[in-house]
Design a protein around this motif. Structure first.
Motif, PDB file in Angstrom:
ATOM      1  N   ILE A 246       0.871  -1.181   0.000  1.00 27.00           N
ATOM      2  CA  ILE A 246       0.000   0.000   0.000  1.00 27.00           C
ATOM      3  C   ILE A 246       0.900   1.220   0.000  1.00 27.00           C
ATOM      4  O   ILE A 246       1.691   1.423   0.922  1.00 27.00           O
ATOM      5  N   MET A 247       0.798   2.022  -1.045  1.00 26.46           N
ATOM      6  CA  MET A 247       1.678   3.183  -1.199  1.00 26.46           C
ATOM      7  C   MET A 247       0.882   4.478  -1.050  1.00 26.46           C
ATOM      8  O   MET A 247      -0.287   4.551  -1.435  1.00 26.46           O
ATOM      9  N   SER A 248       1.528   5.489  -0.516  1.00 23.05           N
ATOM     10  CA  SER A 248       0.894   6.799  -0.383  1.00 23.05           C
ATOM     11  C   SER A 248       0.905   7.510  -1.731  1.00 23.05           C
ATOM     12  O   SER A 248       1.537   7.056  -2.694  1.00 23.05           O
ATOM     13  N   SER A 249       0.224   8.642  -1.793  1.00 22.80           N
ATOM     14  CA  SER A 249       0.196   9.434  -3.026  1.00 22.80           C
ATOM     15  C   SER A 249       1.573   9.970  -3.380  1.00 22.80           C
ATOM     16  O   SER A 249       1.840  10.324  -4.521  1.00 22.80           O
ATOM     17  N   LYS A 250       2.487   9.993  -2.381  1.00 27.34           N
ATOM     18  CA  LYS A 250       3.851  10.451  -2.620  1.00 27.34           C
ATOM     19  C   LYS A 250       4.822   9.302  -2.861  1.00 27.34           C
ATOM     20  O   LYS A 250       6.029   9.509  -3.000  1.00 27.34           O
ATOM     21  N   GLY A 251       4.287   8.077  -2.874  1.00 29.33           N
ATOM     22  CA  GLY A 251       5.140   6.925  -3.140  1.00 29.33           C
ATOM     23  C   GLY A 251       5.774   6.308  -1.908  1.00 29.33           C
ATOM     24  O   GLY A 251       6.660   5.462  -2.020  1.00 29.33           O
ATOM     25  N   ASP A 252       5.334   6.706  -0.718  1.00 26.83           N
ATOM     26  CA  ASP A 252       5.869   6.133   0.522  1.00 26.83           C
ATOM     27  C   ASP A 252       5.080   4.881   0.908  1.00 26.83           C
ATOM     28  O   ASP A 252       3.869   4.804   0.696  1.00 26.83           O
ATOM     29  N   GLY A 255       1.867   0.197   4.071  1.00 26.54           N
ATOM     30  CA  GLY A 255       1.541  -1.121   4.606  1.00 26.54           C
ATOM     31  C   GLY A 255       1.359  -2.113   3.480  1.00 26.54           C
ATOM     32  O   GLY A 255       1.872  -1.930   2.367  1.00 26.54           O
ATOM     33  N   THR A 256       0.605  -3.166   3.748  1.00 30.92           N
ATOM     34  CA  THR A 256       0.320  -4.182   2.731  1.00 30.92           C
ATOM     35  C   THR A 256      -1.137  -4.621   2.820  1.00 30.92           C
ATOM     36  O   THR A 256      -1.726  -4.613   3.906  1.00 30.92           O
ATOM     37  N   PHE A 257      -1.674  -4.979   1.671  1.00 31.03           N
ATOM     38  CA  PHE A 257      -3.007  -5.597   1.625  1.00 31.03           C
ATOM     39  C   PHE A 257      -2.826  -6.995   1.038  1.00 31.03           C
ATOM     40  O   PHE A 257      -2.234  -7.148  -0.029  1.00 31.03           O
TER      41      PHE A 257
END
Length: 469
Positions: A246-252, A255-257
């Motif tokens: 799971i990545m943020s809008s900034k690419g950070d 977590g994981t799904f």
């Protein structure tokens, strides 16, 4: 029926051209006698795979109770009618994929003509829109993140009933994954994966987080990523795991799904679409929650020391004092002040003074217990809340703080060693009840005694407070 060329045109030929799945059965025997091409394409069954209506519908129902409570009563109610109204049903295909169907039947003599209209795409679109709306509403209402993630997991499991899903949250400081939501996994599994380190060969999720890319494990028991976790998988009764970072809008990394299967399984295109949707939804939820959390932290915490501020401290004190009254439990409050702080600022500058306060904060956090709360309530003044703590224990904690801070130092901007000390006052609630101000005033008096005694010491005011109910 004949055409102009005098060739026979059978009903079967006509039905094979319709895009709607059609079959007919004998009303007397229940045996299915015909299925068209669309039926075979939709469900995957050939005519030889099917015996009679009841046996087949039982086979493709999610469970026996579903057939008995929903489908069978509907058939019985309209058995003698010319036609039955549509029934919305969730059914399994031969390959165990799920279809959402509108079905109905017409009775003509001894024949029942069945129609099955696949509305899965429409159902999925509606459910995903509803899930997204529910999630955003929960975010707007500042619901707990675990509750928001649970809603997402349940939605994906509803769309894919033979799956188990989990969300793990990335802990950047510890470089590990924390349990976010896995409502249908056994506790022993959730406890084992909570805190698992990110890295290669750490199951599907640890590896996906480490690589920053999707990891598909079709067979857990032969894959090297799961070598150290096969026993855990057996306890959870899972055999396949597909995990998406799971990545943020900034690419950070957030977590994981993961989607788990109970049997060895390879994902289809629809499964890839589903996990993309799930990861995106979880990303929105986590980012939104953390943004709100950051705003709340700004409101409740001191920007320099990152300790609680005065308002948050008093709020927590009120909560604890009410709990203390109900439970008849003790607690203590310490007041702590940096000795001769003005001299430090005057001699070394305010930036060095800031370093002193930050050092004091980090030293205090390393000594205090998990449930203790320290706050910066003034320039160089700090208050510490010690739940479930008697007077003698509070005095010992205060002395440990004093001694540790006395032995610490910071470097000034011109690289001089800057040593500093603190004075502390201790007040305790042993019996009865009192306001936060009452106990703080007592701790403040003890602090002034420490300063009057020469600073760099710990005092507790003798006597008792007049507690009020």
């Amino acid at each position: 029926m004949k055409d102009s060329q005098n060739n026979d045109v059978r009903l079967e030929d006509i039905l094979n051209t319709t895009p709607i799945a059609v079959s007919w059965s004998s009303l007397s025997s229940g045996r299915i006698e015909y299925i068209n091409k669309a039926f075979n394409e939709l469900f995957g069954f050939a005519l030889d795979d099917i015996l009679d209506v009841e046996t087949w519908l039982l086979r493709i129902s999610p469970h026996r109770e579903y057939y008995q409570n929903i489908i069978a009563p509907w058939i019985e109610e309209y058995r003698s009618d010319v036609s039955a109204p549509d029934l919305k049903a969730t059914l399994f295909c031969k390959d165990n994929s799920v279809r959402h169907i509108k079905m109905c039947f017409s009775t003509i003599g001894d024949k029942q003509l069945w129609y099955f209209n696949d509305v899965t795409d429409h159902w999925v679109a509606e459910e995903r829109l509803r899930a997204r709306s529910n999630m955003l509403e929960m975010v707007a209402k500042s619901s707990a993140l675990k509750d928001i993630l649970k809603v997402i997991v349940k939605q994906i499991q509803q769309e894919s009933p033979l799956s188990l899903c989990s969300v793990l949250l990335f802990d950047k400081d510890e470089q590990c994954l924390r349990l976010g939501a896995a409502p249908d996994f056994p506790d022993i599994y959730n406890q084992a994966i909570d805190g698992v380190k990110v890295g290669l060969n750490v199951g599907s999720c640890g590896t996906a987080a480490y690589l920053g890319q999707r990891v598909i494990v079709e067979d857990i028991y032969v894959h090297p990523y799961w070598k150290d976790y096969t026993q855990l998988a057996r306890q959870a009764e899972v055999a396949a795991c597909w995990s998406d970072p799971i990545m943020s809008s900034k690419g950070d990394l957030l977590g994981t799904f993961a989607i788990y299967k109970r049997s060895v399984s390879a994902p289809s295109e629809k499964d890839f679409e589903l996990i993309n949707f799930a990861s995106h939804l979880a990303s929105i939820a986590i980012e939104s929650f953390r943004a709100q959390e950051a705003l709340q932290k700004k409101a409740d915490f001191d920007h320099l020391t990152e300790l609680a501020n005065r308002g948050y401290f008093f709020q927590q004190c009120e909560v604890l004092i009410n709990k203390s009254i109900d439970d008849h439990s003790p607690f203590a409050i310490l007041m702590m002040d940096v000795d001769h702080f003005k001299k430090i600022n005057d001699q070394f500058g305010h930036k060095t003074g800031d370093l002193v306060l930050q050092k004091l904060a980090s030293m205090s956090l390393s000594i205090l217990r998990r449930d203790d709360l320290i706050a910066r309530i003034g320039g160089e003044e700090f208050a510490i809340l010690l739940p479930f703590t008697e007077k003698n224990e509070a005095l010992l904690i205060a002395e440990r703080l004093r001694a540790s801070i006395e032995s610490s130092m910071v470097l000034s901007l011109d690289h001089q060693n800057v040593f500093f000390t603190v004075s502390l006052g201790v007040a305790c609630r042993q019996d009865g009840s009192g306001t936060v101000d009452d106990i703080l005033n007592k701790a403040d008096k003890a602090l002034y005694q420490s300063k009057a005694a020469g600073r760099n010491c710990v005092f507790s005011v003798e006597g008792s407070i007049n507690f009020r109910f």
